[in-house]
Every structure is written in structure tokens, then in C-alpha cells.
Design a protein around this motif. Structure first.
Motif, PDB file in Angstrom:
ATOM      1  N   ARG A  80       0.840  -1.188   0.000  1.00 40.95           N
ATOM      2  CA  ARG A  80       0.000   0.000   0.000  1.00 40.95           C
ATOM      3  C   ARG A  80       0.880   1.245   0.000  1.00 40.95           C
ATOM      4  NH1 ARG A  80       0.204   1.515   5.318  1.00 40.95           N
ATOM      5  NH2 ARG A  80       0.837  -0.169   6.685  1.00 40.95           N
ATOM      6  N   PRO A  81       0.465   2.297  -0.689  1.00 39.59           N
ATOM      7  CA  PRO A  81       1.243   3.535  -0.693  1.00 39.59           C
ATOM      8  C   PRO A  81       1.227   4.198   0.690  1.00 39.59           C
ATOM      9  CG  PRO A  81      -0.260   3.457  -2.554  1.00 39.59           C
ATOM     10  CD  PRO A  81      -0.636   2.337  -1.628  1.00 39.59           C
ATOM     11  N   CYS A  82       2.321   4.068   1.400  1.00 39.74           N
ATOM     12  CA  CYS A  82       2.448   4.664   2.727  1.00 39.74           C
ATOM     13  C   CYS A  82       3.892   5.112   2.931  1.00 39.74           C
ATOM     14  CB  CYS A  82       2.034   3.660   3.804  1.00 39.74           C
ATOM     15  SG  CYS A  82       3.116   2.220   3.908  1.00 39.74           S
ATOM     16  N   TYR A  83       4.132   5.838   3.985  1.00 37.12           N
ATOM     17  CA  TYR A  83       5.460   6.389   4.267  1.00 37.12           C
ATOM     18  C   TYR A  83       6.544   5.316   4.207  1.00 37.12           C
ATOM     19  CZ  TYR A  83       9.342   8.328   6.899  1.00 37.12           C
ATOM     20  OH  TYR A  83      10.599   8.718   7.284  1.00 37.12           O
ATOM     21  N   GLN A  84       6.336   4.184   4.861  1.00 33.70           N
ATOM     22  CA  GLN A  84       7.336   3.116   4.932  1.00 33.70           C
ATOM     23  C   GLN A  84       7.798   2.673   3.547  1.00 33.70           C
ATOM     24  OE1 GLN A  84       5.870  -0.554   6.566  1.00 33.70           O
ATOM     25  NE2 GLN A  84       7.772  -1.638   6.188  1.00 33.70           N
ATOM     26  N   LYS A  85       6.878   2.547   2.603  1.00 31.93           N
ATOM     27  CA  LYS A  85       7.195   2.014   1.280  1.00 31.93           C
ATOM     28  C   LYS A  85       7.798   3.061   0.344  1.00 31.93           C
ATOM     29  CE  LYS A  85       5.731  -1.967   2.594  1.00 31.93           C
ATOM     30  NZ  LYS A  85       6.651  -3.039   2.906  1.00 31.93           N
ATOM     31  N   ASN A  86       7.728   4.337   0.735  1.00 32.68           N
ATOM     32  CA  ASN A  86       8.426   5.402   0.019  1.00 32.68           C
ATOM     33  C   ASN A  86       7.993   5.522  -1.451  1.00 32.68           C
ATOM     34  OD1 ASN A  86      10.265   7.500  -0.043  1.00 32.68           O
ATOM     35  ND2 ASN A  86      12.075   6.201  -0.097  1.00 32.68           N
ATOM     36  N   PRO A  87       6.686   5.575  -1.701  1.00 27.23           N
ATOM     37  CA  PRO A  87       6.228   5.565  -3.097  1.00 27.23           C
ATOM     38  C   PRO A  87       6.593   6.817  -3.896  1.00 27.23           C
ATOM     39  CG  PRO A  87       4.397   5.998  -1.629  1.00 27.23           C
ATOM     40  CD  PRO A  87       5.570   5.644  -0.759  1.00 27.23           C
ATOM     41  N   MET A  88       6.744   7.956  -3.237  1.00 25.77           N
ATOM     42  CA  MET A  88       7.100   9.176  -3.981  1.00 25.77           C
ATOM     43  C   MET A  88       8.512   9.048  -4.562  1.00 25.77           C
ATOM     44  SD  MET A  88       4.323  10.569  -3.664  1.00 25.77           S
ATOM     45  CE  MET A  88       2.952  10.731  -2.570  1.00 25.77           C
ATOM     46  N   PHE A  89       9.398   8.426  -3.808  1.00 21.53           N
ATOM     47  CA  PHE A  89      10.750   8.170  -4.303  1.00 21.53           C
ATOM     48  C   PHE A  89      10.697   7.223  -5.497  1.00 21.53           C
ATOM     49  CE2 PHE A  89      14.578   5.506  -4.269  1.00 21.53           C
ATOM     50  CZ  PHE A  89      15.557   6.469  -4.449  1.00 21.53           C
ATOM     51  N   GLY A 119      -3.631   9.450  -2.765  1.00 19.47           N
ATOM     52  CA  GLY A 119      -3.950  10.672  -3.510  1.00 19.47           C
ATOM     53  C   GLY A 119      -2.696  11.411  -3.935  1.00 19.47           C
ATOM     54  N   ASP A 120      -1.755  11.549  -3.011  1.00 20.43           N
ATOM     55  CA  ASP A 120      -0.488  12.217  -3.326  1.00 20.43           C
ATOM     56  C   ASP A 120       0.287  11.450  -4.390  1.00 20.43           C
ATOM     57  OD1 ASP A 120      -1.060  14.138  -1.395  1.00 20.43           O
ATOM     58  OD2 ASP A 120       0.133  13.143   0.154  1.00 20.43           O
ATOM     59  N   LEU A 121       0.264  10.127  -4.298  1.00 19.60           N
ATOM     60  CA  LEU A 121       0.967   9.295  -5.270  1.00 19.60           C
ATOM     61  C   LEU A 121       0.380   9.498  -6.666  1.00 19.60           C
ATOM     62  CD1 LEU A 121       2.962   7.061  -6.061  1.00 19.60           C
ATOM     63  CD2 LEU A 121       1.183   5.399  -5.418  1.00 19.60           C
ATOM     64  N   LYS A 122      -0.927   9.441  -6.770  1.00 26.49           N
ATOM     65  CA  LYS A 122      -1.569   9.623  -8.077  1.00 26.49           C
ATOM     66  C   LYS A 122      -1.277  11.016  -8.648  1.00 26.49           C
ATOM     67  CE  LYS A 122      -5.232   6.209  -7.653  1.00 26.49           C
ATOM     68  NZ  LYS A 122      -6.676   5.963  -7.594  1.00 26.49           N
ATOM     69  N   GLN A 123      -1.268  12.012  -7.773  1.00 24.30           N
ATOM     70  CA  GLN A 123      -0.965  13.377  -8.227  1.00 24.30           C
ATOM     71  C   GLN A 123       0.480  13.481  -8.705  1.00 24.30           C
ATOM     72  OE1 GLN A 123      -3.315  15.999  -8.445  1.00 24.30           O
ATOM     73  NE2 GLN A 123      -1.656  16.662  -9.785  1.00 24.30           N
ATOM     74  N   LEU A 182      19.169   5.409  -0.882  1.00 22.64           N
ATOM     75  CA  LEU A 182      18.018   6.085  -1.484  1.00 22.64           C
ATOM     76  C   LEU A 182      18.490   7.246  -2.363  1.00 22.64           C
ATOM     77  CD1 LEU A 182      15.515   5.927   1.496  1.00 22.64           C
ATOM     78  CD2 LEU A 182      15.478   4.605  -0.628  1.00 22.64           C
ATOM     79  N   ASP A 183      18.970   6.894  -3.527  1.00 19.61           N
ATOM     80  CA  ASP A 183      19.465   7.821  -4.530  1.00 19.61           C
ATOM     81  C   ASP A 183      18.772   7.439  -5.839  1.00 19.61           C
ATOM     82  OD1 ASP A 183      20.980   8.748  -6.774  1.00 19.61           O
ATOM     83  OD2 ASP A 183      22.767   8.947  -5.530  1.00 19.61           O
ATOM     84  N   ALA A 184      17.856   8.281  -6.289  1.00 19.40           N
ATOM     85  CA  ALA A 184      17.026   7.944  -7.455  1.00 19.40           C
ATOM     86  C   ALA A 184      17.864   7.660  -8.698  1.00 19.40           C
ATOM     87  CB  ALA A 184      16.025   9.071  -7.733  1.00 19.40           C
ATOM     88  N   LYS A 185      18.943   8.396  -8.905  1.00 20.76           N
ATOM     89  CA  LYS A 185      19.789   8.157 -10.085  1.00 20.76           C
ATOM     90  C   LYS A 185      20.424   6.776 -10.020  1.00 20.76           C
ATOM     91  CE  LYS A 185      20.811  12.947 -11.137  1.00 20.76           C
ATOM     92  NZ  LYS A 185      21.828  13.994 -11.209  1.00 20.76           N
ATOM     93  N   VAL A 237      12.314   7.570  -9.281  1.00 20.18           N
ATOM     94  CA  VAL A 237      13.134   6.546  -9.941  1.00 20.18           C
ATOM     95  C   VAL A 237      12.543   6.238 -11.313  1.00 20.18           C
ATOM     96  CG1 VAL A 237      13.860   4.116  -9.869  1.00 20.18           C
ATOM     97  CG2 VAL A 237      13.987   5.532  -7.784  1.00 20.18           C
ATOM     98  N   MET A 238      11.245   6.030 -11.356  1.00 23.83           N
ATOM     99  CA  MET A 238      10.603   5.672 -12.623  1.00 23.83           C
ATOM    100  C   MET A 238      10.650   6.821 -13.628  1.00 23.83           C
ATOM    101  SD  MET A 238      10.006   2.571 -12.581  1.00 23.83           S
ATOM    102  CE  MET A 238       9.107   2.521 -14.122  1.00 23.83           C
ATOM    103  N   LYS A 239      10.599   8.057 -13.164  1.00 22.80           N
ATOM    104  CA  LYS A 239      10.724   9.204 -14.077  1.00 22.80           C
ATOM    105  C   LYS A 239      12.071   9.145 -14.786  1.00 22.80           C
ATOM    106  CE  LYS A 239       9.862  13.294 -15.847  1.00 22.80           C
ATOM    107  NZ  LYS A 239       9.136  13.349 -17.104  1.00 22.80           N
ATOM    108  N   LEU A 240      13.141   8.914 -14.029  1.00 21.41           N
ATOM    109  CA  LEU A 240      14.478   8.822 -14.608  1.00 21.41           C
ATOM    110  C   LEU A 240      14.605   7.618 -15.536  1.00 21.41           C
ATOM    111  CD1 LEU A 240      16.557   9.700 -11.416  1.00 21.41           C
ATOM    112  CD2 LEU A 240      16.210  11.161 -13.433  1.00 21.41           C
ATOM    113  N   LEU A 241      14.057   6.489 -15.105  1.00 22.61           N
ATOM    114  CA  LEU A 241      14.142   5.276 -15.916  1.00 22.61           C
ATOM    115  C   LEU A 241      13.332   5.421 -17.205  1.00 22.61           C
ATOM    116  CD1 LEU A 241      15.330   2.443 -16.061  1.00 22.61           C
ATOM    117  CD2 LEU A 241      13.353   1.626 -14.766  1.00 22.61           C
ATOM    118  N   HIS A 242      12.157   6.023 -17.098  1.00 25.08           N
ATOM    119  CA  HIS A 242      11.289   6.227 -18.263  1.00 25.08           C
ATOM    120  C   HIS A 242      11.955   7.114 -19.308  1.00 25.08           C
ATOM    121  CE1 HIS A 242       7.647   6.805 -20.605  1.00 25.08           C
ATOM    122  NE2 HIS A 242       7.804   8.107 -20.485  1.00 25.08           N
ATOM    123  N   GLU A 243      12.756   8.082 -18.877  1.00 22.99           N
ATOM    124  CA  GLU A 243      13.470   8.943 -19.819  1.00 22.99           C
ATOM    125  C   GLU A 243      14.435   8.137 -20.681  1.00 22.99           C
ATOM    126  OE1 GLU A 243      15.187  11.880 -17.226  1.00 22.99           O
ATOM    127  OE2 GLU A 243      13.268  12.893 -16.931  1.00 22.99           O
TER     128      GLU A 243
END
Length: 178
Positions: free
Chosen positions: A3-12, A42-46, A124-127, A16-22
Motif C-alpha cells: 500500500r502507498p504509505c510512508y514506509q514504502k516510500n512511493p514518492m521516491f 492521492g499524493d501518489l496519483k498526483q 536512497l538515490d534515485a539516479k 526513480v521511474m521518471k528517470l528510468l522512463h526517460e
């Protein structure tokens, strides 16, 4: 699979996926289990919409275990960006299905993933996350070898049938000390 929650760090994970998708425009991420108690849904979807990733990241509600394993079965690799873990069951399920794991270097993940053998443990380094995912997606031979190793580690270290004897030995040793 969480589930999208603080522990799982979905915003990070979105970053990661933004960089990978590029680099790999056809890459997809499925987030399974976004329902009942998902405080960041809600924040994740936004964030997904703001980053232009609606076609790249699919957020699905809670589904049956069999359905989740169906998605996982066809995944190229498993990604975990947790800030902390206990014993990460979804990581173990991915390993059981022979998937290489790219995970945050935190307790729990460290107990399951063998660096360079069954997957990768990263700060936790997105690059770095995106680069490691890209490397494994490009290197099918290494990705598949890590997946085979992951399945072997799961079976030897985590499969309950193989752990029962160890538990019995511990109980027996304790019983004889009393």
C-alpha cells in the motif's frame, strides 16, 4: 506489492521511474495493493500525473494473492524503495518466483537480498536506482542469473519446509537445557 504509505516510500519510486522512463520509454511499473488503508494514495496519483507518468506507472487496488503473483510472475525485476522493513514478504515472493530484486539498503531487505547475487541493495538515490534498474533490464543474462540465485536463496533460507527442522532443533536444545 504494498500500500502507498510512508514506509514504502512511493514518492521516491515515482522519481526513480521518471528517470528510468526517460531512458526506456516502454518501461512500466505496477503498484499493487493501493486500497483500504493507503494514506499516500492521492499524493501518489498526483505525483504520477505531475511527472507525466500515467501511462508508465499503473496503480492497482488490493487484489487477491494469486492475482498479485500473476503480475509478479511476468515482471522483469522487483523494485523496493522502502525506508525501513521488517521481513519484506513481497521481496521474498519475488525471489520465490525467480526475480532479481533492486531494493533499498535497509534492514529487512538486507536480510533477504544478497548484494550482487540475488539483486542489488542501494542507498536512497534515485539516479542510482534508475541506473541499476536500467543495467539489469539491459543485461538479461545477469538479470536471469540473479533471479535463479534469488529462487535458490529463497528455497534454502526462507522456505518454511526447510526451516521447520531448524526450529525443532532450537526447541529441542532449549528443552534439554531446562
Amino acid at each position: 506489492i504494498a500500500r502507498p504509505c510512508y514506509q514504502k516510500n512511493p514518492m521516491f519510486m515515482v522519481e526513480v521511474m521518471k528517470l528510468l522512463h526517460e531512458q526506456l520509454p516502454d518501461v512500466k511499473l505496477y503498484v499493487l495493493g493501493a486500497d483500504f488503508y493507503s494514506p499516500l494514495l492521492g499524493d501518489l496519483k498526483q505525483r504520477i500525473e505531475d511527472r507525466g507518468l500515467k501511462d508508465t506507472i499503473k496503480v492497482l487496488p488490493w487484489i487477491s494473492h494469486d492475482e498479485a503473483m500473476g503480475y509478479l510472475k511476468y515482471a522483469q525485476l522487483y523494485l523496493s524503495t522502502s525506508i525501513y522493513e521488517g521481513l519484506p514478504i513481497a521481496v521474498l515472493e519475488a525471489m520465490a518466483l525467480g526475480k532479481a530484486v533492486v531494493a533499498s539498503d535497509v534492514i529487512g531487505n538486507r536480510d533477504c537480498v544478497k548484494e550482487g547475487i540475488t539483486g542489488c541493495l542501494l542507498p536512497l538515490d534515485a539516479k542510482r536506482f534508475a541506473a541499476e534498474c536500467r543495467r539489469l533490464l539491459d543485461d538479461e543474462e545477469q538479470r536471469c542469473q540473479m533471479g535463479r540465485n534469488a529462487q535458490e536463496v529463497f528455497e534454502s533460507d526462507f522456505l518454511i519446509n526447510n526451516r521447520i527442522g531448524d526450529l525443532e532443533n532450537i526447541y529441542e536444545a532449549l528443552f534439554h537445557k531446562v
